[in-house]
Design a protein around this motif. Sequence first.
Motif, PDB file in Angstrom:
ATOM      1  N   ARG A 163     -30.188  35.781  34.691  1.00 16.79           N
ATOM      2  CA  ARG A 163     -30.569  34.368  34.607  1.00 16.79           C
ATOM      3  C   ARG A 163     -31.416  34.043  35.823  1.00 16.79           C
ATOM      4  O   ARG A 163     -31.253  34.625  36.881  1.00 16.79           O
ATOM      5  CB  ARG A 163     -29.326  33.458  34.647  1.00 16.79           C
ATOM      6  CG  ARG A 163     -28.344  33.600  33.522  1.00 16.79           C
ATOM      7  CD  ARG A 163     -28.721  32.855  32.262  1.00 16.79           C
ATOM      8  NE  ARG A 163     -29.251  31.542  32.459  1.00 16.79           N
ATOM      9  CZ  ARG A 163     -28.587  30.399  32.287  1.00 16.79           C
ATOM     10  NH1 ARG A 163     -27.324  30.424  31.914  1.00 16.79           N
ATOM     11  NH2 ARG A 163     -29.177  29.239  32.464  1.00 16.79           N
ATOM     12  N   ARG A 164     -32.293  33.077  35.666  1.00 13.06           N
ATOM     13  CA  ARG A 164     -33.162  32.650  36.761  1.00 13.06           C
ATOM     14  C   ARG A 164     -32.875  31.196  37.081  1.00 13.06           C
ATOM     15  O   ARG A 164     -32.767  30.362  36.197  1.00 13.06           O
ATOM     16  CB  ARG A 164     -34.620  32.816  36.364  1.00 13.06           C
ATOM     17  CG  ARG A 164     -35.582  32.439  37.470  1.00 13.06           C
ATOM     18  CD  ARG A 164     -37.002  32.845  37.167  1.00 13.06           C
ATOM     19  NE  ARG A 164     -37.239  34.269  37.276  1.00 13.06           N
ATOM     20  CZ  ARG A 164     -37.302  34.949  38.422  1.00 13.06           C
ATOM     21  NH1 ARG A 164     -37.124  34.346  39.562  1.00 13.06           N
ATOM     22  NH2 ARG A 164     -37.541  36.246  38.419  1.00 13.06           N
ATOM     23  N   ILE A 165     -32.736  30.935  38.377  1.00 10.12           N
ATOM     24  CA  ILE A 165     -32.646  29.557  38.871  1.00 10.12           C
ATOM     25  C   ILE A 165     -33.645  29.473  40.012  1.00 10.12           C
ATOM     26  O   ILE A 165     -33.516  30.176  41.014  1.00 10.12           O
ATOM     27  CB  ILE A 165     -31.228  29.203  39.357  1.00 10.12           C
ATOM     28  CG1 ILE A 165     -30.237  29.320  38.216  1.00 10.12           C
ATOM     29  CG2 ILE A 165     -31.229  27.843  40.011  1.00 10.12           C
ATOM     30  CD1 ILE A 165     -29.399  28.133  37.890  1.00 10.12           C
ATOM     31  N   GLU A 219     -33.291  35.420  40.740  1.00 10.85           N
ATOM     32  CA  GLU A 219     -32.833  36.017  39.495  1.00 10.85           C
ATOM     33  C   GLU A 219     -31.495  36.686  39.766  1.00 10.85           C
ATOM     34  O   GLU A 219     -31.361  37.453  40.723  1.00 10.85           O
ATOM     35  CB  GLU A 219     -33.840  37.040  38.989  1.00 10.85           C
ATOM     36  CG  GLU A 219     -33.499  37.586  37.630  1.00 10.85           C
ATOM     37  CD  GLU A 219     -34.608  38.469  37.062  1.00 10.85           C
ATOM     38  OE1 GLU A 219     -34.308  39.210  36.130  1.00 10.85           O
ATOM     39  OE2 GLU A 219     -35.742  38.416  37.568  1.00 10.85           O
ATOM     40  N   ALA A 221     -24.457  29.364  33.317  1.00  6.39           N
ATOM     41  CA  ALA A 221     -25.308  28.567  34.209  1.00  6.39           C
ATOM     42  C   ALA A 221     -24.559  28.194  35.486  1.00  6.39           C
ATOM     43  O   ALA A 221     -25.111  28.263  36.587  1.00  6.39           O
ATOM     44  CB  ALA A 221     -25.792  27.318  33.485  1.00  6.39           C
ATOM     45  N   VAL A 250     -24.199  31.234  37.909  1.00  4.76           N
ATOM     46  CA  VAL A 250     -25.440  31.526  38.634  1.00  4.76           C
ATOM     47  C   VAL A 250     -25.590  30.542  39.795  1.00  4.76           C
ATOM     48  O   VAL A 250     -25.925  30.935  40.911  1.00  4.76           O
ATOM     49  CB  VAL A 250     -26.663  31.486  37.692  1.00  4.76           C
ATOM     50  CG1 VAL A 250     -27.963  31.546  38.479  1.00  4.76           C
ATOM     51  CG2 VAL A 250     -26.593  32.628  36.695  1.00  4.76           C
ATOM     52  N   ARG A 251     -25.327  29.270  39.545  1.00  8.95           N
ATOM     53  CA  ARG A 251     -25.416  28.276  40.625  1.00  8.95           C
ATOM     54  C   ARG A 251     -24.433  28.595  41.747  1.00  8.95           C
ATOM     55  O   ARG A 251     -24.762  28.490  42.927  1.00  8.95           O
ATOM     56  CB  ARG A 251     -25.188  26.867  40.072  1.00  8.95           C
ATOM     57  CG  ARG A 251     -26.401  26.306  39.348  1.00  8.95           C
ATOM     58  CD  ARG A 251     -26.246  24.825  39.052  1.00  8.95           C
ATOM     59  NE  ARG A 251     -25.260  24.572  38.007  1.00  8.95           N
ATOM     60  CZ  ARG A 251     -25.519  24.645  36.699  1.00  8.95           C
ATOM     61  NH1 ARG A 251     -26.718  24.953  36.281  1.00  8.95           N
ATOM     62  NH2 ARG A 251     -24.567  24.400  35.832  1.00  8.95           N
TER      63      ARG A 251
END
Length: 135
Positions: free
Chosen positions: A49-51, A55, A125, A128-129
């Motif tokens: 996932r990318r934020i 990545e 999500a 990842v954060r």
Amino acid sequence: MSDQQPGALTGGALDQHEIQLDAGQILFREGEFGDRAYVVRSGRLEVSRRIGSAEVVIAVEGPGTILGEMALIDDHPRSATVRAMEDARLTVVPKEAFQFHLARTDPVIRLLLERFTTIIRSISAENVRLILGIR
């Protein structure tokens, strides 16, 4: 055509075929429209996932797993990018074939799948954060 048992994931006459990925090749990208799922036959693939500019690898998947199914269940864009870590062979399951089986599933099970997909997207999500220290 794959070495899979007839009708195991598709509705017989519904198109199903295999693809090969080279190490480093991207299967699909986060945010893309999903019109098929994939069953991993050989090789390992990373799910990321990318934020922002970061990545984060959230999973490594291998033979026997299905990828890209969430976009077919909830009709939302792909939630992650999948890249081959090594040469891989996958069976393509077109959306029509996937929906053929989903339509024959008990309505309560379909509701559970939709709910689980929503939960997985949310947890992914948030994870990842947390990894990136973003609030």
